[in-house]
Design an enzyme around this catalytic site. Structure first.
Site, PDB file in Angstrom:
ATOM      1  N   ASP A  66       4.266  -4.635  -7.074  1.00 18.55           N
ATOM      2  CA  ASP A  66       3.017  -4.664  -6.310  1.00 18.55           C
ATOM      3  C   ASP A  66       1.856  -3.936  -6.978  1.00 18.55           C
ATOM      4  O   ASP A  66       0.760  -3.862  -6.411  1.00 18.55           O
ATOM      5  CB  ASP A  66       3.246  -4.144  -4.893  1.00 18.55           C
ATOM      6  CG  ASP A  66       3.959  -5.183  -4.032  1.00 18.55           C
ATOM      7  OD1 ASP A  66       3.624  -6.368  -4.168  1.00 18.55           O
ATOM      8  OD2 ASP A  66       4.849  -4.802  -3.261  1.00 18.55           O
ATOM      9  N   ASP A  77       6.609 -13.304  -3.357  1.00 20.05           N
ATOM     10  CA  ASP A  77       5.319 -12.598  -3.351  1.00 20.05           C
ATOM     11  C   ASP A  77       4.872 -12.206  -4.765  1.00 20.05           C
ATOM     12  O   ASP A  77       3.679 -12.080  -5.040  1.00 20.05           O
ATOM     13  CB  ASP A  77       5.388 -11.297  -2.543  1.00 20.05           C
ATOM     14  CG  ASP A  77       6.225 -11.373  -1.283  1.00 20.05           C
ATOM     15  OD1 ASP A  77       7.197 -12.157  -1.258  1.00 20.05           O
ATOM     16  OD2 ASP A  77       5.916 -10.630  -0.335  1.00 20.05           O
TER      17      ASP A  77
END
Ligand SMILES: *[C@@H]1O[C@H](CO)[C@@H](O)[C@H](O)[C@H]1NC(C)=O
Ligand SMILES: *[C@@H]1O[C@H](CO)[C@@H](O)[C@H](O)[C@H]1NC(C)=O
Ligand SMILES: *[C@@H]1O[C@H](CO)[C@@H](O)[C@H](O)[C@H]1NC(C)=O
Ligand SMILES: *[C@@H]1O[C@H](CO)[C@@H](O)[C@H](O)[C@H]1NC(C)=O
Ligand SMILES: *[C@@H]1O[C@H](CO)[C@@H](O)[C@H](O)[C@H]1NC(C)=O
Length: 398
Positions: free
Chosen positions: A119, A178
C-alpha cells in the site's frame, strides 16, 4: 494507444447526461476544511466514520489509508484551478495547496519504515500530486523514489508479483487484487528516471494477475496465495468478501481502475481487453436498484444488502479512465455513461449533509462487522470524479 478524435466523439456523446449537482456542492470544501482544521496533533488521519453520526475516526499515520486525506486537499486545489475559487462554490475558504502540503508531512516518516506492504502506492498519492505542481520539490521526489523502491523490493521473480501482505511463513506469498492500484507509483518513478526495472515489475505483476486472479467470466478473487519457492498458486480465497468464490465489489473496482491504468501507461491491448472484461462483469452484475452491493454474491436477505459507496466511486473513476483511453468511441461512451449513472445512483443513496464525510453507506470490512460508514477513499474518489468530469468537458463546476 488511443486517438484524440475517438476521444472527442465519445465525450460529446456522453455529455448529454446530467451529473449529480452534489459533486460540486459547497458542502464539499466546507466539510474538508473543517476536517483539515481539526486533524489531531501529533497528526492522525481520518479513515472511516462511526455509523450513527458520521464523525471521522482518526488513525495513526502507519495505516494504508493515510494518504487519502492529504490527496483530497490536493484534489480541491486542482478543483480550484478548474473552477476558480468563489464564496459561492466554497473553494475560496481554504488554501488547499498549503493545507495539502502540511497534511503530507505526517507521511514522511513512513518512507523509512512502515507496515503497509504494497500500500505504499496509496501512501505516495499526495507526493505525486505535489510533483504535478512543483516537479522539483525534493521532499516529494524523495518520497516517490523511496515508496517505489519499497514496493519494488517486494517483487519476487519466481512468483512474478509484488507481495501484498507479509505472512508468518515467508514462502506463503499473498497477493490481493487491490495491489493493481499500487503499481502506479512504479510508473511514476519510471517516468522520472527511466528505470526499466520498475516498468518490468509493473508489467510482470499485471501479467501474473491476469493469469491467476481473474475468472473466466471477468470476475476476480480477492486473494491469491503463491508458494514463493515454487511460484505455484497454493489457493485462491477471500479476505473481505462474502466467500472464497464470490466477487468483492471494491476488489473488482480496483481491478477495473488498475488495468485501465496499465493500458494508459503501456498501450498494450491485452490490458485494454482485461479492463473491458472486468468492467463488463461489474456492470452486468449490477442489481436492478443500481446500488453497488458490498459483494456481488452477498445474499439479498436480510434486506437491505449493504452497499459499498467506495466501490461505486472507485469504479466510477476507473470507468472514466477507461472511457478516456478506450480507442472504440462506442465503448468509450458506454464506460463514461455508466460512470455518470453510478455517480448519480450513489449520490441518491449516500449523500449525507449532516455527516463529516460526504457519503455514507461505505463497507470498510463486512466480515469484521464494519459497514454503514463514511470512508475517506470513497470521498476522495467522489471529488476526483467531479474534477475529471470537468476536465473532460462533461460537467460544469456548479
Ligand atoms: C514540498 O512538498 C512537501 C510535501 O510533499 C511540502 O510539505 C513542502 O512544503 C513542499 N515544499 C515547497 C517548497 O513547496
Ligand atoms: C532501479 O530500481 C531498482 C528497484 O528499486 C533498484 O534496485 C535499481 O538500483 C534502480 N536502478 C538504477 C539504475 O537506479
Ligand atoms: C512451498 O513449497 C516448498 C517446497 O515444496 C515447501 O517446503 C513449503 O512448505 C511450501 N510452502 C507453502 C506455504 O505451501
Ligand atoms: C442506476 O440506477 C438505476 C435505477 O434507479 C438503474 O436503472 C441503472 O442501471 C443504475 N446504473 C448502473 C450503472 O447500474
Ligand atoms: C444506507 O445507509 C443508511 C444509513 O446508514 C441505511 O439506513 C441504509 O440501510 C443503507 N442502505 C444500503 C443499501 O446500504
Amino acid at each position: 494507444m488511443y486517438t484524440p478524435i475517438c476521444l472527442l466523439s465519445a465525450f460529446a456523446l456522453a455529455s448529454a447526461q446530467t451529473v449529480p449537482a452534489q459533486l460540486f456542492s459547497r458542502l464539499i470544501p466546507q466539510k474538508v476544511l473543517a476536517t483539515a482544521k481539526s486533524l489531531p496533533v501529533p497528526i492522525q488521519y481520518p479513515q472511516y466514520t462511526d455509523t450513527s453520526h458520521g464523525n471521522w475516526i482518526d488513525f495513526d499515520p502507519d495505516t494504508w489509508t493515510s494518504g487519502f486525506f492529504p490527496a483530497t486537499l490536493y484534489a480541491l486545489n486542482t478543483r480550484k484551478a478548474l473552477c476558480g475559487a468563489t464564496p459561492s462554490n466554497g473553494l475560496s475558504a481554504g488554501d488547499w495547496l498549503n493545507l495539502g502540503r502540511a497534511a503530507s508531512n505526517g507521511l514522511i516518516p513512513l518512507e523509512a519504515h512502515n507496515n503497509q506492504g504494497h500500500d505504499v502506492g496509496f501512501l505516495s498519492f499526495p507526493f505525486v500530486e505535489e510533483l504535478a505542481i512543483n516537479p522539483s520539490n525534493q521532499t516529494a521526489l524523495d518520497a516517490v523514489h523511496n515508496f517505489a523502491a519499497d514496493l519494488a523490493a517486494r517483487f519476487d521473480p519466481v512468483v512474478g508479483c509484488t507481495r501484498s501482505w507479509g505472512t508468518a511463513d515467508p514462502t506463503d506469498f499473498t497477493v490481493i487484487i487491490d495491489n493493481m492500484m499500487n503499481l502506479e507509483i512504479l510508473w511514476v518513478v519510471y517516468g522520472l528516471t527511466g528505470n526499466e526495472t520498475l516498468r518490468h515489475i509493473a508489467l510482470t505483476h499485471a501479467d501474473t494477475t491476469i493469469r491467476n486472479h481473474i475468472r473466466q467470466d471477468g470476475s476476480t478473487w480477492h486473494v491469491v496465495e503463491y508458494n514463493s519457492t515454487t511460484g505455484h498458486v497454493i489457493r485462491k480465497r477471500t479476505a473481505q468478501g462474502f466467500s472464497d468464490s464470490s466477487t468483492w465489489s471494491r476488489g473488482q473496482a480496483w481491478a477495473v481502475y488498475g488495468f485501465a491504468n496499465m493500458y494508459k501507461r503501456s498501450g498494450d491491448p491485452k490490458y485494454l481487453d482485461t479492463a473491458r472484461r472486468l468492467a463488463t462483469y461489474f456492470l452486468n452484475n449490477m442489481p436492478s436498484d443500481g446500488i453497488v452491493p458490498w459483494d456481488f454474491n452477498a445474499p439479498l436477505i436480510p434486506a437491505p444488502r449493504p452497499a459499498d459507496s467506495s466501490a461505486a466511486t472507485i469504479v466510477a473513476n476507473g470507468l472514466l479512465l477507461l472511457g478516456k483511453v478506450d480507442p472504440s468511441p462506442a465503448a468509450g461512451k458506454k464506460w463514461i455513461k455508466a460512470a455518470i449513472s453510478l455517480l448519480n445512483n450513489i449520490t441518491k443513496l449516500a449523500w449525507r449533509p449532516s455527516w463529516q464525510s460526504l457519503l455514507s453507506n461505505g463497507t470498510v470490512n463486512w466480515p469484521a462487522n464494519n459497514f454503514l460508514t463514511g470512508i475517506v477513499y470513497g470521498d476522495y474518489y467522489y471529488i476526483k470524479a467531479g474534477n475529471d468530469l470537468v476536465s473532460m468537458g462533461l460537467a460544469k463546476c456548479s
